[in-house]
Every structure is written in C-alpha cells, then in structure tokens.
Scaffold this motif. Structure first.
Motif, PDB file in Angstrom:
ATOM      1  N   GLY A 260       0.812  -1.204   0.000  1.00  5.92           N
ATOM      2  CA  GLY A 260       0.000   0.000   0.000  1.00  5.92           C
ATOM      3  C   GLY A 260       0.847   1.257   0.000  1.00  5.92           C
ATOM      4  O   GLY A 260       2.069   1.226   0.176  1.00  5.92           O
ATOM      5  N   ILE A 261       0.169   2.359  -0.203  1.00  6.01           N
ATOM      6  CA  ILE A 261       0.820   3.672  -0.225  1.00  6.01           C
ATOM      7  C   ILE A 261       1.291   4.020   1.185  1.00  6.01           C
ATOM      8  O   ILE A 261       0.524   3.914   2.149  1.00  6.01           O
ATOM      9  CB  ILE A 261      -0.165   4.741  -0.735  1.00  6.01           C
ATOM     10  CG1 ILE A 261      -0.622   4.398  -2.159  1.00  6.01           C
ATOM     11  CG2 ILE A 261       0.455   6.127  -0.687  1.00  6.01           C
ATOM     12  CD1 ILE A 261      -1.838   5.174  -2.601  1.00  6.01           C
ATOM     13  N   ARG A 265      -0.787   9.667   2.318  1.00 10.28           N
ATOM     14  CA  ARG A 265      -2.052   8.972   2.098  1.00 10.28           C
ATOM     15  C   ARG A 265      -3.241   9.901   2.380  1.00 10.28           C
ATOM     16  O   ARG A 265      -3.125  10.847   3.165  1.00 10.28           O
ATOM     17  CB  ARG A 265      -2.157   7.760   3.032  1.00 10.28           C
ATOM     18  CG  ARG A 265      -1.135   6.679   2.792  1.00 10.28           C
ATOM     19  CD  ARG A 265      -1.238   5.583   3.857  1.00 10.28           C
ATOM     20  NE  ARG A 265      -2.574   5.019   3.936  1.00 10.28           N
ATOM     21  CZ  ARG A 265      -3.043   4.092   3.108  1.00 10.28           C
ATOM     22  NH1 ARG A 265      -2.263   3.621   2.155  1.00 10.28           N
ATOM     23  NH2 ARG A 265      -4.273   3.633   3.236  1.00 10.28           N
ATOM     24  N   THR A 290      -1.754  11.197  -2.329  1.00 12.13           N
ATOM     25  CA  THR A 290      -1.490  10.118  -3.275  1.00 12.13           C
ATOM     26  C   THR A 290      -2.588   9.065  -3.174  1.00 12.13           C
ATOM     27  O   THR A 290      -2.797   8.481  -2.105  1.00 12.13           O
ATOM     28  CB  THR A 290      -0.123   9.472  -2.988  1.00 12.13           C
ATOM     29  OG1 THR A 290       0.893  10.477  -3.036  1.00 12.13           O
ATOM     30  CG2 THR A 290       0.184   8.396  -4.016  1.00 12.13           C
ATOM     31  N   TYR A 292      -5.160   6.271  -6.002  1.00 13.22           N
ATOM     32  CA  TYR A 292      -5.206   5.597  -7.300  1.00 13.22           C
ATOM     33  C   TYR A 292      -6.019   6.400  -8.319  1.00 13.22           C
ATOM     34  O   TYR A 292      -7.124   6.878  -8.017  1.00 13.22           O
ATOM     35  CB  TYR A 292      -5.797   4.193  -7.136  1.00 13.22           C
ATOM     36  CG  TYR A 292      -4.944   3.314  -6.245  1.00 13.22           C
ATOM     37  CD1 TYR A 292      -3.931   2.517  -6.773  1.00 13.22           C
ATOM     38  CD2 TYR A 292      -5.127   3.305  -4.860  1.00 13.22           C
ATOM     39  CE1 TYR A 292      -3.140   1.724  -5.957  1.00 13.22           C
ATOM     40  CE2 TYR A 292      -4.340   2.517  -4.035  1.00 13.22           C
ATOM     41  CZ  TYR A 292      -3.346   1.732  -4.587  1.00 13.22           C
ATOM     42  OH  TYR A 292      -2.548   0.951  -3.772  1.00 13.22           O
ATOM     43  N   ASP A 332      -3.766  -1.388   1.256  1.00  9.67           N
ATOM     44  CA  ASP A 332      -4.728  -0.398   0.773  1.00  9.67           C
ATOM     45  C   ASP A 332      -6.093  -1.027   0.550  1.00  9.67           C
ATOM     46  O   ASP A 332      -6.198  -2.207   0.171  1.00  9.67           O
ATOM     47  CB  ASP A 332      -4.253   0.225  -0.543  1.00  9.67           C
ATOM     48  CG  ASP A 332      -3.148   1.239  -0.335  1.00  9.67           C
ATOM     49  OD1 ASP A 332      -2.985   1.714   0.802  1.00  9.67           O
ATOM     50  OD2 ASP A 332      -2.431   1.551  -1.314  1.00  9.67           O
ATOM     51  N   LEU A 404       0.896   2.931  -9.860  1.00  7.96           N
ATOM     52  CA  LEU A 404       1.190   3.569  -8.587  1.00  7.96           C
ATOM     53  C   LEU A 404       2.084   2.722  -7.687  1.00  7.96           C
ATOM     54  O   LEU A 404       3.103   3.193  -7.179  1.00  7.96           O
ATOM     55  CB  LEU A 404      -0.118   3.903  -7.854  1.00  7.96           C
ATOM     56  CG  LEU A 404       0.031   4.714  -6.569  1.00  7.96           C
ATOM     57  CD1 LEU A 404       0.717   6.050  -6.840  1.00  7.96           C
ATOM     58  CD2 LEU A 404      -1.339   4.953  -5.933  1.00  7.96           C
ATOM     59  N   MET A 405       1.719   1.433  -7.488  1.00  6.23           N
ATOM     60  CA  MET A 405       2.432   0.614  -6.516  1.00  6.23           C
ATOM     61  C   MET A 405       3.042  -0.649  -7.108  1.00  6.23           C
ATOM     62  O   MET A 405       3.719  -1.397  -6.401  1.00  6.23           O
ATOM     63  CB  MET A 405       1.494   0.223  -5.367  1.00  6.23           C
ATOM     64  CG  MET A 405       0.973   1.397  -4.554  1.00  6.23           C
ATOM     65  SD  MET A 405       2.282   2.422  -3.846  1.00  6.23           S
ATOM     66  CE  MET A 405       3.133   1.250  -2.816  1.00  6.23           C
ATOM     67  N   SER A 407       1.440  -3.230  -7.839  1.00  7.70           N
ATOM     68  CA  SER A 407       0.566  -4.357  -7.525  1.00  7.70           C
ATOM     69  C   SER A 407      -0.312  -4.656  -8.734  1.00  7.70           C
ATOM     70  O   SER A 407      -0.240  -3.961  -9.759  1.00  7.70           O
ATOM     71  CB  SER A 407      -0.289  -4.040  -6.298  1.00  7.70           C
ATOM     72  OG  SER A 407      -1.002  -2.830  -6.486  1.00  7.70           O
TER      73      SER A 407
END
Length: 684
Positions: A260-261, A265, A290, A292, A332, A404-405, A407
C-alpha cells in the motif's frame, strides 16, 4: 413422475442414478441461468458453480458438505491488539429454509471457552455475547477470474448500526479468521522483487526457492475482493465527505491489496485531495494526496472516504500472530460506497462482480437499476434493484494499481465467503462518553451506552438473519474474449499452487485450543450418510428434484420403470455397509449422487487440475538444469572409467589369488592329516 418441455418436446424424467459431470453446478439451477453475457466484453460465459439452496434443512458443519464449511470458532481478530470482533461463529446458525434460501442468523447468545494465555502462562475464560455464522468454500471450491452473481437480503434494521454482513472472496493461501494463515500473506498481490518489501511479503518474488511446491521467484498472497459489504445506521442525512452524497445504509465494493501507499495517504473522513491547496498569499497550505487514478464510478457511488486500508504494525504480546518491525506493512482498500435503501433489507436484490485476473485485468461491480419518474421523463437510479437492467457502480483497472504501486488485479485461486460479523469497529457508536464502560453484554445496563439504540432488542428478537437465494459463478472459455489472464478452476492450479504450502503449514489453518483438540486436519472428510434417523424423511427421503444438469447435458431417461425416491433412506446400522461409531440402531444411507450425514447435499465431483498431483508425476531430476559437457569433461570422464576398470580388475585378481592361496593351504593341511592317519595305522 417429472415432466419438462424442451423445444416443444414433452419428456418424462426421473432422477438420474449416475454421476453427471456437473462439477460444482447445482442440479436445481434453471437452464436459462446456465450461461450469462458479460456486461463488459459482451461475450457468453458458462456456469461453473452454483448453489440455489433449494433443499431445506441443510447443515454446513465441518464434514457435512462437499462445497461449504460453516465455522465453529471465535474470530481470531477478537483476541488481537485493537481487534473488535465480538461474535462467536457457530455452524448451527447457518442453514437453509423451506422456501429455498440460505439463512445466516445472528443473535445475542453467550459462549464461553478456555484460552491459554502464553504471556501470563495461565488459562483464561473467554466470553462472546453474540453468535453468528460464517460459511466458506476454502480448499473445496476455488476459481480464478469470471463472474460472481448473488441474490441477497441484508440482515437487521437498516437504520441500526452494528451488524457487518458481507459476501467476499479470499485467496486460498489464507483462511478467513485464521490469522496465523494470513499473517504477511493477506492481501498481497505483488509479483516483483523489491528487497525493501521482501521481509513483509512471506512468499516474495525475491525468493530463489519458495519451497512447499511454490514456484521460485513468484510473489504470492491471499488477495481479498469484497463483492459486497454493508454498513447500517442512521447518519441523519448524506455525508458531507461523499461525492455524490451517500448516507447510511450503504454498501462497500472494495479490493484490498498490498503493498500500500506509505507516504501522503488520504486522511480517513475526507476524499483524496487531488491538487495542492494554496492560501490567499500563494503559499502551499495542503499538499495533494497520493491515491489511485482512473477509478470509474457511476450513479449513487462515491469513493469510500472512511477506509483507505490497514497498517499491519509490529505485533504486541498476546496477539495470535507475530510480526516484527521489519515485517510491518501498509495495505490499501481501493473501494467505494454505494447507496442502499430499506428495500435491500426486506427483499432480494442482485449484485454482480466481473473479475478479469492478473496483469491487464480489471474488476467491475454491477447492481440492478431502479427506474424512477422525474419531471423530465424517466431516469435511472442505482440502489433499489426493482428494475431488470444492470447498472455499473465501480470499475478498477489493473493499470491503476500497476502505475502507482506495482501491484496487480488478483490472480490467486480464490474461494467464496458469506458471513455476518459483529464488530465494535464497524457501525458501533464512535463518540461514546468517557464514563461509558467498554463492555458488550446486552443484559448489563452499564454496557447500554456502547450500543446504538435498538441494537440489543434487534439481536434478542430471534429474527435477525441474512438470506441468499443463490450464488452463481460463470467463466469464459475464450481467453481472447476478455482482458487479463485465463479463467481457471481449482484451489491448487499448477500455475498458482497452494496445496503443498497448506500441508506444510497445517497448524496455521487449524483452530486454536481448546477447539483444535477435536481436529486432526484443517478440514474433516465429508461424511456420507451415518446420521442418526428414525424415518426416511430424516435422510431426505421426501425430497425429489429434476436433475437439470443431466438435462443440460442431454442425459435423459424416457422410461418410467426406474425411479429414485428421495436422497437417502433410514436403514438398520448393520445395513450401512461399513463400521460406524454411533450406537444408534438406525442411520441414514445416501442414494447415488448425494452426501452428508443426512444426505441433504449434492455430491459434487472435483475434477480440476491440481499442482500437487502434477508434481508427484514429475521426476525430481526435471528441475536440474541441462548439463553442458565439454571435451575436457569427456576426457576426465573416460579417465575415471578406465581407472575404475583397472581398479576393479586388480581387485578381482587379488581376490582370486587369495582364494587360490586358501585352497593350497587347505590341500596341504589335508595331506598332513592323511599322512598322520597312515603313520598311526602303521604303528598299530
């Protein structure tokens, strides 16, 4: 006698005696529901699993059903630091009704058990004041990708907070409520080697050898897709933090994912700030947060501003799992809230999620539309489900996660879960006065301030339950028709194995003491017959169905001479056919096609490919890299062979010489003996 008309032909049908290759399809699923059309790619999907819950009186205790297991245990979260679970899951609170519905009941009912406190080294009495039900298909039915559709009635009063009903999916590597199995496994969906995250993800893509049947350098986890969760209560109108305005009660549609971020956040209670905010003097006041991008929301649906995920911190003494500071991580919750109405709590409504797994995949949530009149004509409103048209609520694409991540949309073999929880962290009063005792006993007046008005009366009424009319899973046979990865069936697919990992960590998937003392394995073998009975009706002897699965596969019988009456019979224990532990004189014996102690469950055949079986058939030498033999290696090999031949020859010659010497000595000894005999005779 049963009759059915197909293409104008009236056919006489009886219950088919032979097993039919329906996999996990309920024979009661209507023929017109055996396929569906995707609302995203418009292609046809085929039914691969269904349960219509038409048989009354089914039981789902461990070992009673081939698809489902209802739990008998506390929720591990209730004993972890900060956990708020208040219910004890009791399998008797899950059954099927006479009108063909699954019923998951919740009630005010105290349960006590002993728990060993490993910190204080003593046994303690634990209490739960609420009983409820959870049913899951873990290690029985799993799938990857496809469409899930449910018809559901939510429990309780929509304006009284405290119940937490949900239908969701979890990757098979984690077993819901068994925290030892999900620790640093949930909810990872990350298949890239990142050394900073390696300690946080148990099965990491950095691992050269993941062991227990796992593929090397493949990141794995137990991902969570929430088909629908419900928050009830009275918010006094729409929340200011939602856009468009949404009020209680509402549904959550969520993907929970890790990593997760970590920085910047969004703050709980407000929507993500997409732009920097400056004051009148041009100075930066609030930095953009930040979150999605590319999320698609439709109708009465807002980003969920109240829950952006969970930080799984270093554990404290007394928690059911251990997690070090280096293993702590952020997960997240990428989700939305969707408006519900009181109608969702008194009649069935349909929800659907379309899941295209893996890289390039996507998740789409749909609800039934409700047509309403407006001044300018007819418009569409999501939420009430009275109409016949599907309406999209939320879309999450893989690129939103990847950009972003890193994932991805889950690609783990996942199982289905249906439950009603009761948690002090979900819908309970959050602004209680300081003098309010932190207790949850409805019979104790000191605890009344911890509940919403009417909550205890609702749970004491004996009529609070969630109902499901059916659950159906569809998959595509054409990988080119949809984005993302292939759709697969099975809990242990060769591409994403789970079986050997579970067997290698069996204790993590079993109940805590004292309940574990009754178990030998995480799941009991499904019992076929043997339930104590007095009459055939106790064994489903009065239940007959038209096997629509057989019809859909053209397995038809046109004779009236054969007829199978009911699902089982009540027979003398000696006629049961095998040794059985009960002392009862009569027990249930199931007819072909049915199982469970009282023959109430259809016998399903799991013919999916399994990684463990595939690995057992594979030579262990197949994992060895191809050997490249150079000329010098050939020379060394030939020299070694020659040395071995010479050594063997010398050894054989040496042994022959030794044997020859022994023979000569033996002959010499016999000659001496004979000479002595002759001399003795001469002297005589």
């Amino acid at each position: 006698m049963k009759f059915i008309r197909i293409n104008g032909l009236l056919l006489t049908l009886v219950m088919a005696r032979q097993e039919v290759s329906g996999g996990f399809i309920d024979m009661d699923t209507p023929l017109e529901a055996r396929t569906t059309r995707s609302l995203v790619d418009k292609s046809v999907y085929n039914l691969v699993m269904s349960d219509e819950f038409n048989t009354p009186g089914r039981t789902f205790k461990d070992g009673h059903d081939p698809v489902w297991t209802a739990l008998d245990k506390s929720d591990d979260d209730s004993s972890s630091a900060g956990g708020g679970s208040l219910q004890f899951y009791n399998s008797s609170f899950v059954t099927t009704t006479k009108d063909g519905m699954l019923k998951i009941e919740s009630a005010f009912e105290k349960t006590e058990w002993n728990r060993f406190d490993h910190v204080q080294k003593q046994w303690k009495v634990e209490k739960s004041y609420f009983n409820s039900g959870m049913m899951q298909s873990w290690e029985k039915f799993c799938f990857t990708g496809g469409i899930v559709e449910i018809d559901i009635i939510f429990p309780g009063d929509p304006y009284i907070g405290g119940l937490w009903p949900a239908v969701w999916m979890l990757g098979n590597l984690g077993r819901a409520t068994y925290e030892a199995s999900t620790n640093n496994i949930w909810p990872w969906s990350f298949d890239t080697c990142d050394r900073k995250l390696q300690d946080k993800q148990t099965i990491s893509a950095c691992n050269e050898h993941n062991h227990f049947g796992m593929h090397p350098r493949q990141g794995r986890g137990a991902t969570e897709i929430d088909i629908v969760e419900v928050m009830t209560g009275d918010s006094g109108g729409p929340f200011d933090q939602t856009d468009p305005p949404v009020e209680l009660p509402y549904a959550d549609f969520t993907l929970q994912v890790a990593p997760g971020i970590v920085k910047n956040r969004p703050q709980s209670g407000s929507l993500p700030a997409r732009k920097d905010t400056v004051n009148d003097h041009g100075q930066l006041q609030f930095k953009a947060q930040t979150w999605y991008d590319g999320l698609v929301l439709k109708g009465n649906t807002s980003i969920n501003p109240f829950f952006y995920g969970t930080y799984l911190d270093e554990t404290k003494p007394g928690e059911p799992v251990t997690r070090t500071k280096e293993q702590a991580f952020q997960a997240d919750a990428v989700g939305v809230v969707h408006q519900l109405t009181p109608a969702h709590f008194n009649r069935t409504h349909t929800f659907r999620v379309e899941w295209q797994p893996g890289r390039g995949g996507r998740l789409d949530w749909f609800v039934k539309a409700h047509k309403i009149k407006t001044v300018n004509g007819t418009s569409s409103m999501e939420g009430d489900g009275l109409g016949d048209q599907w309406t999209k609520a939320f879309t999450l694409k893989d690129e939103s996660l990847d950009n972003l991540m890193g994932s991805k949309i889950p690609i783990e073999p996942s199982y289905l879960i249906m439950n009603v929880a009761i948690s002090s962290t979900w819908g309970f009063p959050y602004d209680v006065p300081k003098w309010c005792a932190k207790c949850f006993d409805c019979n104790d007046p000191k605890c009344s301030c911890a509940f919403h008005p009417g909550f205890c009366n609702m749970l004491q009424s004996g009529d609070t339950a969630m109902y499901l009319d059916h659950i159906r899973v569809y998959q595509s046979n054409d990988p080119s028709a949809h984005v993302g990865g292939n759709h697969t069936l099975g809990c242990d697919p060769p591409e994403y194995p789970t079986k050997e990992w579970i067997e290698g960590h069996e204790y993590r998937y079993m109940r805590n003491p004292p309940f574990v003392y009754e178990d030998k394995k995480p799941l009991r073998k499904v019992q076929r017959g043997g339930g104590v009975c007095k009459h055939d009706v106790d064994c489903g002897g009065n239940i007959t169905n038209v096997n629509l699965t057989a019809i859909s596969q053209s397995i038809l019988r046109r004779t009236s001479e054969e007829k199978q009456i009911g699902r089982g019979k009540c027979v003398q224990r000696q006629a049961f056919g095998k040794l059985f532990s009960t002392r009862a004189d009569t027990v249930c014996k199931c007819n072909t096609g049915y199982t469970g102690p009282y023959c109430m469950a259809q016998h399903h055949i799991d013919d999916t490919r399994k990684a463990k079986e595939f690995n057992a058939q594979t030579s262990p030498f197949s994992a060895i890299a191809n050997l490249q033999v150079t000329p010098s290696m050939w020379a060394m090999l030939i020299t070694l062979i020659l040395v071995m031949l010479v050594s063997t020859t010398l050894l054989v010659m040496s042994r022959r010489s030794t044997q020859k010497l022994k023979e000569l000595k033996g002959n010499e000894a016999r000659l001496v003996q004979n000479a002595a005999v002759i001399m003795t005779g001469t002297l005589d």
